[in-house]
Design a protein around this motif. Structure first.
Motif, PDB file in Angstrom:
ATOM      1  N   ALA A 124      33.892  49.083 -22.785  1.00  0.00           N
ATOM      2  CA  ALA A 124      33.627  49.147 -21.376  1.00  0.00           C
ATOM      3  C   ALA A 124      33.345  47.558 -21.347  1.00  0.00           C
ATOM      4  O   ALA A 124      32.904  46.936 -22.163  1.00  0.00           O
ATOM      5  N   ARG A 149      32.190  57.633 -25.557  1.00  0.00           N
ATOM      6  CA  ARG A 149      33.064  57.824 -24.520  1.00  0.00           C
ATOM      7  C   ARG A 149      33.097  56.750 -23.338  1.00  0.00           C
ATOM      8  O   ARG A 149      31.640  56.134 -23.131  1.00  0.00           O
ATOM      9  N   GLU A 204      33.825  56.466 -20.427  1.00  0.00           N
ATOM     10  CA  GLU A 204      33.115  56.832 -19.186  1.00  0.00           C
ATOM     11  C   GLU A 204      31.736  56.671 -19.117  1.00  0.00           C
ATOM     12  O   GLU A 204      30.957  56.506 -17.878  1.00  0.00           O
ATOM     13  N   ASP A 205      31.060  57.067 -20.320  1.00  0.00           N
ATOM     14  CA  ASP A 205      29.624  57.020 -20.008  1.00  0.00           C
ATOM     15  C   ASP A 205      29.004  55.573 -20.183  1.00  0.00           C
ATOM     16  O   ASP A 205      28.044  55.239 -19.569  1.00  0.00           O
ATOM     17  N   ARG A 210      30.580  53.234 -18.816  1.00  0.00           N
ATOM     18  CA  ARG A 210      30.596  52.712 -17.239  1.00  0.00           C
ATOM     19  C   ARG A 210      29.515  53.187 -16.350  1.00  0.00           C
ATOM     20  O   ARG A 210      29.089  52.463 -15.539  1.00  0.00           O
ATOM     21  N   PHE A 211      29.162  54.554 -16.621  1.00  0.00           N
ATOM     22  CA  PHE A 211      27.939  55.036 -15.985  1.00  0.00           C
ATOM     23  C   PHE A 211      26.737  54.281 -16.195  1.00  0.00           C
ATOM     24  O   PHE A 211      25.903  54.077 -15.395  1.00  0.00           O
TER      25      PHE A 211
END
Length: 323
Positions: free
Chosen positions: A113, A274, A276-277, A279-280
């Motif tokens: 990310a 991942r 997406e984690d 980015r979270f």
């Protein structure tokens, strides 16, 4: 390029700083000019090949399949494969790869990310493995809810320090367990209460918790269950301790089996890497809700010392190798 390389399994003495060829990115790869690399317990497991279960799952039966150590990475994109669409040359990124204790490393797009704007490379390198593990322990395994009482064992460690901050971000009341020397640190990252395990027993029956995140890995399930509410959840992080075959993972397996027969939910945590984690977490970091705790930075040549200090328990927060 310079890299920390090993040819056989063993202690830190098998690690050598060598000149090796730089990696060539494939169609789905991002080539990173490494600026910093996080040090976590997984580095030690891959270096020693212990427990033996580590070798069986694909890291090399007789010798390491990947010779360059390090997995958490932060740096600048040097080049991208033709199938990569989310990054371009010059982007500052962080995430996971194989072989981050080196001047260059290749990573898959789905494990990266953009680096949080308010972090240095050293701080960013401390995030990918430990913070993602803490997040998945709380959110996925623990099913954390606002208002719950959460106990974090090993609250001053790499995963534990993130677990304290993330549990607070989710709206929980957090109690951290640590040694005397680390009480101030645990309080500074937001713990509502701190238990010094050298003087007090969190499982003496005086208090019970909705969710326990155990990152220390050395207490019997019977002890942990005493501190857990009748329908509470225990999330066991990591595989420290235990025998040479399964190591601490045996305790996680035992917890899952026992959970079938009791009202409490007992589970081990095997974190998935991942984007997406990441980015979270970036959102929380840039909002100021989570701050990496970097205990000490080491030069690339001193990566073996970083691993030694980590295993000895000398660090507050994360160790990071700078390149």
């Amino acid at each position: 390029m310079k890299a920390i390389v090993q040819d056989v399994y063993g202690s830190v003495e098998v690690l050598e700083l060598r000149d090796v060829d730089a990696p060539v990115p494939g169609d789905d790869d991002v080539l990173i000019r490494v600026r910093a690399a996080g040090v976590d317990q997984g580095v030690w497991h891959l270096m020693t090949g212990l427990p033996y279960l580590t070798r069986v799952v694909g890291y090399g039966l007789r010798k390491p399949k990947t010779r360059i150590r390090g997995r958490a990475v932060a740096g600048r994109v040097e080049a991208v494969g033709r199938n990569v669409v989310g990054f371009r040359t010059g982007d500052e990124v962080y995430g996971t790869c194989e072989g981050s204790f080196a001047e260059y490393a290749c990573a898959k797009e789905g494990r990266l990310a953009l680096k949080p704007k308010n972090l240095s490379f050293e701080q960013a390198a401390a995030v990918p493995i430990s913070a993602v593990t803490a997040l998945q322990a709380l959110r996925n395994a623990g099913r954390i809810q606002a208002g719950q009482e959460v106990l974090v064992i090993g609250a001053a460690g790499g995963v534990g320090a993130y677990a304290v901050q993330l549990a607070k971000a989710f709206g929980a009341q957090v109690t951290g367990v640590c040694s005397t020397a680390k009480i101030d640190l645990v309080r500074s990252i937001g713990a509502d209460h701190v238990i010094d395990y050298t003087h007090d027993d969190f499982a003496d029956g005086s208090r019970q918790f909705d969710l326990i995140v155990d990152t220390a890995g050395n207490r019997p399930l019977s002890v942990l269950r005493r501190a857990l509410k009748p329908k509470g959840t225990l999330a066991i992080v990591g595989g420290e301790g235990g025998g040479r075959l399964a190591g601490g993972f045996g305790r996680s397996l035992g917890a899952g089996l026992l959970s079938v027969f009791v009202r409490q939910r007992l589970t081990g945590v095997m974190a998935a890497e991942r984007a997406e984690d990441l980015r979270f977490l970036t959102g929380l970091i840039e909002a100021g809700a989570v701050t990496p705790v970097v205990g000490k930075c080491y030069a690339l040549a001193d990566a073996p010392a970083a691993i030694r200090d980590l295993r000895a328990g000398h660090l507050r927060g994360k160790a990071v190798v700078t390149i």
